[in-house]
Design a protein around this motif. Structure first.
Motif, mmCIF file in Angstrom:
data_model
loop_
_atom_site.group_PDB
_atom_site.id
_atom_site.type_symbol
_atom_site.label_atom_id
_atom_site.label_comp_id
_atom_site.label_asym_id
_atom_site.label_seq_id
_atom_site.Cartn_x
_atom_site.Cartn_y
_atom_site.Cartn_z
ATOM 1 N N ILE A 199 0.977 -1.173 0.127
ATOM 2 C CA ILE A 199 0.014 -0.026 0.074
ATOM 3 C C ILE A 199 0.728 1.213 0.016
ATOM 4 N N GLY A 200 0.133 2.414 -0.435
ATOM 5 C CA GLY A 200 0.770 3.527 -0.412
ATOM 6 C C GLY A 200 -0.460 4.534 0.519
ATOM 7 N N ILE A 201 0.061 5.349 1.303
ATOM 8 C CA ILE A 201 -0.753 6.213 1.897
ATOM 9 C C ILE A 201 -0.383 7.684 1.607
ATOM 10 N N TRP A 202 -1.184 8.424 0.874
ATOM 11 C CA TRP A 202 -0.847 9.900 0.394
ATOM 12 C C TRP A 202 -1.822 10.758 0.872
ATOM 13 N N LEU A 203 -1.313 11.831 1.182
ATOM 14 C CA LEU A 203 -1.963 13.021 1.979
ATOM 15 C C LEU A 203 -2.156 13.985 0.815
ATOM 16 N N LEU A 204 -3.454 14.421 0.371
ATOM 17 C CA LEU A 204 -3.659 15.534 -0.451
ATOM 18 C C LEU A 204 -4.456 16.571 0.080
ATOM 19 N N LYS A 205 -3.791 17.835 -0.308
ATOM 20 C CA LYS A 205 -4.339 19.044 0.111
ATOM 21 C C LYS A 205 -4.633 19.767 -1.044
ATOM 22 N N MET A 206 -6.054 19.890 -1.370
ATOM 23 C CA MET A 206 -6.671 20.505 -2.557
ATOM 24 C C MET A 206 -6.853 22.103 -2.079
ATOM 25 N N SER A 207 -6.473 22.872 -2.948
ATOM 26 C CA SER A 207 -6.847 24.259 -2.510
ATOM 27 C C SER A 207 -8.400 24.363 -3.034
ATOM 28 N N ASN A 208 -9.185 25.233 -2.354
ATOM 29 C CA ASN A 208 -10.516 25.325 -2.461
ATOM 30 C C ASN A 208 -10.878 25.873 -3.876
ATOM 31 N N GLY A 209 -11.875 25.122 -4.504
ATOM 32 C CA GLY A 209 -12.253 25.592 -6.066
ATOM 33 C C GLY A 209 -11.340 24.962 -6.979
ATOM 34 N N ASN A 263 -16.350 13.653 -9.594
ATOM 35 C CA ASN A 263 -16.734 13.421 -10.832
ATOM 36 C C ASN A 263 -16.553 12.131 -11.545
ATOM 37 N N LEU A 264 -17.574 11.396 -11.965
ATOM 38 C CA LEU A 264 -17.524 10.225 -12.851
ATOM 39 C C LEU A 264 -17.731 10.500 -14.239
ATOM 40 N N ILE A 265 -17.886 9.467 -15.157
ATOM 41 C CA ILE A 265 -17.834 9.870 -16.454
ATOM 42 C C ILE A 265 -19.449 10.466 -16.651
ATOM 43 N N ASN A 266 -20.431 9.845 -16.269
ATOM 44 C CA ASN A 266 -21.860 10.356 -16.166
ATOM 45 C C ASN A 266 -22.381 10.890 -15.042
ATOM 46 N N ASN A 267 -21.818 10.947 -14.028
ATOM 47 C CA ASN A 267 -22.437 11.322 -12.544
ATOM 48 C C ASN A 267 -21.390 12.174 -11.734
ATOM 49 N N TYR A 268 -22.029 12.412 -10.622
ATOM 50 C CA TYR A 268 -20.951 12.612 -9.665
ATOM 51 C C TYR A 268 -21.483 12.696 -8.295
ATOM 52 N N LEU A 269 -20.529 12.492 -7.333
ATOM 53 C CA LEU A 269 -20.734 12.287 -5.941
ATOM 54 C C LEU A 269 -20.508 13.623 -5.120
ATOM 55 N N ILE A 270 -21.202 14.173 -4.282
ATOM 56 C CA ILE A 270 -20.594 15.244 -3.203
ATOM 57 C C ILE A 270 -20.312 14.337 -2.016
ATOM 58 N N LEU A 271 -18.726 14.319 -1.546
ATOM 59 C CA LEU A 271 -18.463 13.836 -0.252
ATOM 60 C C LEU A 271 -18.211 14.552 0.631
ATOM 61 N N PRO A 272 -19.267 14.665 1.827
ATOM 62 C CA PRO A 272 -18.975 15.644 3.088
ATOM 63 C C PRO A 272 -17.792 15.195 3.997
ATOM 64 N N ILE A 273 -17.467 15.969 4.755
ATOM 65 C CA ILE A 273 -16.397 15.767 5.818
ATOM 66 C C ILE A 273 -16.337 14.386 6.329
ATOM 67 N N LYS A 324 -4.469 -0.531 -12.088
ATOM 68 C CA LYS A 324 -3.940 -1.718 -11.501
ATOM 69 C C LYS A 324 -3.990 -1.763 -9.822
ATOM 70 N N LYS A 325 -4.749 -0.681 -9.454
ATOM 71 C CA LYS A 325 -4.885 -0.497 -7.963
ATOM 72 C C LYS A 325 -6.286 0.176 -7.504
ATOM 73 N N ASP A 326 -6.518 -0.204 -6.319
ATOM 74 C CA ASP A 326 -7.795 0.377 -5.708
ATOM 75 C C ASP A 326 -7.434 1.453 -4.919
ATOM 76 N N THR A 327 -8.199 2.451 -4.803
ATOM 77 C CA THR A 327 -8.044 3.688 -4.109
ATOM 78 C C THR A 327 -9.071 3.964 -2.909
ATOM 79 N N THR A 328 -8.661 4.495 -1.865
ATOM 80 C CA THR A 328 -9.688 4.770 -0.794
ATOM 81 C C THR A 328 -9.532 6.351 -0.409
ATOM 82 N N LEU A 329 -10.481 6.992 -0.623
ATOM 83 C CA LEU A 329 -10.547 8.610 -0.282
ATOM 84 C C LEU A 329 -11.118 8.683 0.989
ATOM 85 N N ILE A 330 -10.607 9.485 1.887
ATOM 86 C CA ILE A 330 -11.074 9.959 3.255
ATOM 87 C C ILE A 330 -11.093 11.426 3.301
ATOM 88 N N VAL A 331 -12.254 12.033 3.278
ATOM 89 C CA VAL A 331 -12.265 13.494 3.367
ATOM 90 C C VAL A 331 -12.006 14.022 4.564
#
Length: 107
Positions: free
Chosen positions: A48-58, A83-93, A68-75
């Motif tokens: 596994i690899g654990i990455w911390l991503l800091k995304m600037s607002n907007g 955003n998916l191809i034809n859909n999107y999800l809003i992930l709250p904190i 070749k890998k699975d990913t888990t996102l934790i907000v």
């Protein structure tokens, strides 16, 4: 999550490109600056690899494909529009989502 026919078509028609002379890059103890913020490799093993991503607002990332890998996102803070191809999800904190290797996503 169920894939749409369009998502299946894109995945099935994907041509895998492998660079013959690809070499390993050690990202440990480095902050990787990106146009949308930064990422930091917090932990890595042969499984596994654990990455911390800091995304600037907007800001947005580019389209990500992980065939070749699975990913888990934790907000951890704020919220994410995934955003998916034809859909999107809003992930709250404190949302957790597992993205299996056949999905294509854009943050």
């Amino acid at each position: 999550m169920i894939l749409t026919e369009k998502e299946k078509e894109i995945i099935n028609n994907h041509k895998f490109l492998f660079e013959k002379n690809h070499h390993y890059v050690d990202y440990k103890n480095k902050i990787c600056l990106k146009p949308w913020g930064y990422e930091y490799l917090a932990y890595e093993s042969n499984k596994i690899g654990i990455w911390l991503l800091k995304m600037s607002n907007g800001h947005k990332t580019s389209l990500h494909t992980h065939f070749k890998k699975d990913t888990t996102l934790i907000v951890i803070n704020g919220c994410v529009k995934l955003n998916l191809i034809n859909n999107y999800l809003i992930l709250p904190i404190m949302s957790i989502i597992n993205i299996h290797f056949i999905m294509i996503v854009k943050l």
